[in-house]
Design an enzyme around this catalytic site. Sequence first.
Site, PDB file in Angstrom:
ATOM      1  CG  HIS A 206      50.075  47.060  46.432  1.00  0.00           C
ATOM      2  ND1 HIS A 206      50.192  47.171  47.821  1.00  0.00           N
ATOM      3  CD2 HIS A 206      49.204  46.993  45.906  1.00  0.00           C
ATOM      4  CE1 HIS A 206      48.819  47.225  47.966  1.00  0.00           C
ATOM      5  NE2 HIS A 206      48.198  47.217  46.930  1.00  0.00           N
ATOM      6  CB  CYS A 244      47.381  50.845  46.996  1.00  0.00           C
ATOM      7  SG  CYS A 244      46.022  50.084  47.931  1.00  0.00           S
ATOM      8  CG  HIS A 271      45.263  49.124  43.845  1.00  0.00           C
ATOM      9  ND1 HIS A 271      45.888  48.072  44.693  1.00  0.00           N
ATOM     10  CD2 HIS A 271      45.546  48.640  42.317  1.00  0.00           C
ATOM     11  CE1 HIS A 271      46.284  47.027  43.709  1.00  0.00           C
ATOM     12  NE2 HIS A 271      46.107  47.040  42.632  1.00  0.00           N
ATOM     13  CG  ASP A 316      42.019  47.776  46.633  1.00  0.00           C
ATOM     14  OD1 ASP A 316      41.999  46.705  46.651  1.00  0.00           O
ATOM     15  OD2 ASP A 316      43.294  48.457  46.900  1.00  0.00           O
ATOM     16  CG  HIS A 317      40.489  45.184  49.792  1.00  0.00           C
ATOM     17  ND1 HIS A 317      41.420  45.406  50.627  1.00  0.00           N
ATOM     18  CD2 HIS A 317      40.862  44.714  48.887  1.00  0.00           C
ATOM     19  CE1 HIS A 317      42.365  44.710  50.586  1.00  0.00           C
ATOM     20  NE2 HIS A 317      42.388  44.390  49.303  1.00  0.00           N
ATOM     21  CE1 TYR A 330      40.641  42.365  45.078  1.00  0.00           C
ATOM     22  CE2 TYR A 330      41.188  41.359  47.203  1.00  0.00           C
ATOM     23  CZ  TYR A 330      41.538  42.197  45.991  1.00  0.00           C
ATOM     24  OH  TYR A 330      42.961  42.868  46.064  1.00  0.00           O
TER      25      TYR A 330
HETATM   26  C1  DNO Z   1      45.265  43.527  48.377  1.00  0.00           C
HETATM   27  C2  DNO Z   1      45.954  43.796  47.410  1.00  0.00           C
HETATM   28  C3  DNO Z   1      47.537  43.039  47.278  1.00  0.00           C
HETATM   29  C4  DNO Z   1      48.325  43.312  46.414  1.00  0.00           C
HETATM   30  C5  DNO Z   1      49.733  42.827  46.516  1.00  0.00           C
HETATM   31  C6  DNO Z   1      50.512  43.278  45.251  1.00  0.00           C
HETATM   32  O1  DNO Z   1      44.151  43.160  47.987  1.00  0.00           O
HETATM   33  O2  DNO Z   1      46.253  45.026  46.748  1.00  0.00           O
HETATM   34  O3  DNO Z   1      47.516  41.838  47.813  1.00  0.00           O
HETATM   35  O4  DNO Z   1      47.940  42.589  45.258  1.00  0.00           O
HETATM   36  O5  DNO Z   1      50.293  43.373  47.629  1.00  0.00           O
HETATM   37  O6  DNO Z   1      51.671  42.438  45.224  1.00  0.00           O
END
Ligand code: DNO
Length: 355
Positions: A206, A244, A271, A316-317, A330
Amino acid sequence: MKMVFRWFGEGNDTVPLSYIKQIPGVEGIVWALHDLNPGEIWPIERILEVKQMAERHGFHLDVVESVNVHEDIKLGLPTRDQYIHNYIETIKNLAKVGVKVICYNFMPVFDWIRSDLFKELGDGSTALFYEKAKIEGISPDKLVSSFLENKEFSLPGWEPERLQRLTELFEAYENVSVGQLWDNLKYFLEHIIPVAEQHGIKMAIHPDDPPWPVFGLPRIITNRENIRTLLRLVNHPNNGLTFCTGSLGANPLNDLPGMIREFGDRIHFAHIRNLKRYENGDFIETSHRTGDGSVDVHEVVKAYHEIGFTGYARPDHGRHIWNEECRPGYGLYDRALGIMYLWGIWDTLVRMKEG
Ligand code: DNO
């Protein structure tokens, strides 16, 4: 594109699996054993418990996020070999239940960093916010004390174990240059990638969030050039990326669609989210819709479609909307809306291609 949804586990997530099941097109949950500390071997019995729970709802658990890397590995300490051994055991146990992708990160000390978890967006919703001056103007010492008092800062993505060692970790990283961090990542990858290959698991690092050094700690998975370096460290398909858009998109110089086209076959997990950047370096997370933020999500999805992406993707978020009480970023509602936006673009592109 295989749509998956992050779930933090029974009793640890506000969203029930039965609700996730009702979001169109979600085939698997993205999971982890969040109560274990980095460096611990994930016991097969615990893994099987999650598998049974997921399967009861018809979900696969092909994607794990994250198996966290012990700090001693990032620091390159002599104790790293034991932790790499444990990591390898976890890879093997995960392979036994059919896991295909492991997401992880190599950020020193902190995972993602924000200054505010519930910043008002102006329409009654709230979202994760990064205030550059606030975060970058604070010394590690002040950070440590304010965090320990749990007042000024609230930093998610942390294990309590790391918190206890914060001062010590800052000191340890004083001796780790950017070059050494790369060497330590290479050492880690050289040990785990052959095992991952043998067990049919793709490793997906990531990017750093935000993609620049924070609190004087080095950060390396930040841009196109560095991702090229990462992929060359161990030039093997199983050494890949979690791409991401939210993390990399905080830097306006990152050409996200171009990077997707370039790194395509090494992206094992996508992501996808949006954020709005401000001129002073602040940013706030918005809805997934292109027009709401600075990331051209439409172009991002188009790039995935063009390369014939068959990997896993998750929204994602999300914002916190409709008074939902949830883990920051989340909740159910905004991520479900995000999925429908992504499907809307994707399905249109598929239809257009079919003619
Ligand atoms: C945030 C996530 C990160 C991700 C880690 C992977 O929401 O995208 O916390 O899970 O960095 O190791």
